[in-house]
Design a protein around this motif. Structure first.
Motif: not given
Length: 78
Positions: A12-22, A24-27
């Motif tokens: 769950g934490l891995l999913i949250c971190v990777v989703s946050l990185i993606f 931020m990259r899109v933003a």
């Protein structure tokens, strides 16, 4: 706590971190754009639109991780 609690928390934490990185990259890419139209996509993305979908990537990563955990428990706790 069950035997699956910590692995599921980790996934769950891995999913949250990777989703946050993606996200931020899109933003960051959105801030750089000058026009109101989207940039053109590469030919690979146009031919396979699901290749960069983060939901599919997370299902794959979570499935791979859970498979590794299951194999570990089968081999060492039998």
């Amino acid at each position: 706590m069950g035997v699956w609690t910590w692995p599921l928390i980790f996934v769950g934490l891995l999913i949250c971190v990777v989703s946050l990185i993606f996200t931020m990259r899109v933003a960051k890419n959105q801030e750089v754009q000058e026009g109101t139209h989207d940039e053109s996509y590469s030919e690979t993305v146009e031919n396979n639109p699901n290749i960069l979908n983060p939901i599919f990537w997370m299902y794959g990563i979570a499935g791979l991780f859970m498979g590794i955990v299951m194999i570990y428990y089968i081999l060492f706790y039998r």
